[in-house]
Design a protein around this motif. Sequence first.
Motif, mmCIF file in Angstrom:
data_model
loop_
_atom_site.group_PDB
_atom_site.id
_atom_site.type_symbol
_atom_site.label_atom_id
_atom_site.label_comp_id
_atom_site.label_asym_id
_atom_site.label_seq_id
_atom_site.Cartn_x
_atom_site.Cartn_y
_atom_site.Cartn_z
ATOM 1 N N ILE A 1 1.077 -1.143 -0.204
ATOM 2 C CA ILE A 1 -0.040 -0.009 -0.784
ATOM 3 C C ILE A 1 0.893 1.182 -0.266
ATOM 4 O O ILE A 1 1.654 1.392 0.900
ATOM 5 N N SER A 2 0.686 2.795 -0.714
ATOM 6 C CA SER A 2 1.167 3.658 -0.856
ATOM 7 C C SER A 2 0.268 4.659 -0.060
ATOM 8 O O SER A 2 -1.230 3.881 0.116
ATOM 9 N N ILE A 3 0.839 4.904 0.895
ATOM 10 C CA ILE A 3 0.397 6.354 1.673
ATOM 11 C C ILE A 3 0.448 7.750 1.113
ATOM 12 O O ILE A 3 2.400 7.704 1.436
ATOM 13 N N GLY A 4 -0.071 8.746 0.947
ATOM 14 C CA GLY A 4 0.758 10.118 1.221
ATOM 15 C C GLY A 4 0.238 11.437 1.064
ATOM 16 O O GLY A 4 -1.206 11.032 1.350
ATOM 17 N N SER A 5 0.516 11.995 1.913
ATOM 18 C CA SER A 5 -0.213 13.615 1.956
ATOM 19 C C SER A 5 0.771 14.519 1.954
ATOM 20 O O SER A 5 1.955 14.365 2.113
ATOM 21 N N ASN A 6 -0.096 15.848 1.583
ATOM 22 C CA ASN A 6 0.989 16.927 1.895
ATOM 23 C C ASN A 6 0.024 18.001 2.813
ATOM 24 O O ASN A 6 0.261 19.037 2.832
ATOM 25 N N GLN A 7 -1.183 17.983 3.909
ATOM 26 C CA GLN A 7 -1.534 19.087 4.278
ATOM 27 C C GLN A 7 -2.409 18.393 5.235
ATOM 28 O O GLN A 7 -2.912 16.905 5.425
ATOM 29 N N ASP A 8 -1.674 18.713 6.514
ATOM 30 C CA ASP A 8 -1.567 17.700 7.596
ATOM 31 C C ASP A 8 -0.801 16.768 7.727
ATOM 32 O O ASP A 8 -0.981 15.967 7.913
ATOM 33 N N ALA A 9 -0.212 17.049 6.777
ATOM 34 C CA ALA A 9 0.726 15.134 6.661
ATOM 35 C C ALA A 9 0.607 14.010 7.691
ATOM 36 O O ALA A 9 0.390 13.012 7.623
ATOM 37 N N GLU A 10 1.662 14.855 9.114
ATOM 38 C CA GLU A 10 1.571 13.663 9.674
ATOM 39 C C GLU A 10 0.748 13.648 10.764
ATOM 40 O O GLU A 10 0.504 12.060 10.608
ATOM 41 N N ASP A 11 -0.058 14.111 10.511
ATOM 42 C CA ASP A 11 -2.014 14.176 11.227
ATOM 43 C C ASP A 11 -1.941 12.843 10.210
ATOM 44 O O ASP A 11 -3.023 11.837 10.624
ATOM 45 N N ARG A 12 -1.895 13.330 8.788
ATOM 46 C CA ARG A 12 -3.084 12.960 8.282
ATOM 47 C C ARG A 12 -1.914 11.422 7.577
ATOM 48 O O ARG A 12 -3.355 9.917 7.791
ATOM 49 N N ILE A 13 -0.903 11.196 7.651
ATOM 50 C CA ILE A 13 -0.338 9.693 8.280
ATOM 51 C C ILE A 13 -0.466 8.816 9.558
ATOM 52 O O ILE A 13 -0.818 7.377 8.697
#
Length: 164
Positions: free
Chosen positions: A6-18
């Motif tokens: 599974i690939s998981i990514g974020s760039n908006q409030d990234a730490e919390d969303r990850i």
Amino acid sequence: MPKIYISIGSNQDAEDRIRFGVKQLGYYFSDLELSSVYESEAVGFDGDNFLNLVASAKTQMTVSQVDQAFKQIEKAAGRIRGEAKFSNRTLDIDLLLYDDLVCEKPVRLPRGEVLYHAFVLLPLAEIAPDLKHPVVGEAYQALWQSFTNKDQQPLWAIDFDWQH
């Protein structure tokens, strides 16, 4: 029991969303293993840097059920469907591999980004270095070593606080 990547990514409030995404994945799947978390610049648009990682897990779900679970987690994290391909992401969860299944529907497997994006290939090579791509037949570590776009797609491992 099938093993998925599974690939998981974020760039908006990234730490919390990850953290949220990984916690939710733990409710759906067993034997969750995580790569390091990598930071990279946005590709194809101006935006905040992304955080990305790859996870492996075991599941008894079908590919369709896995895909639906990912969409539910993304929605719970505030993801709005229909955004431009290259845009900011609250949370992006993609099925990269489902054992060695090769298919076009309900999703394309193996996912094409595996071979073309450093933010997918490097963390995948980290947690499954000897696993072979079901189409090209090469191990992910070898694919990373021969990856030619490292300079154009820089990324770096970060210390990630899972407890925050």
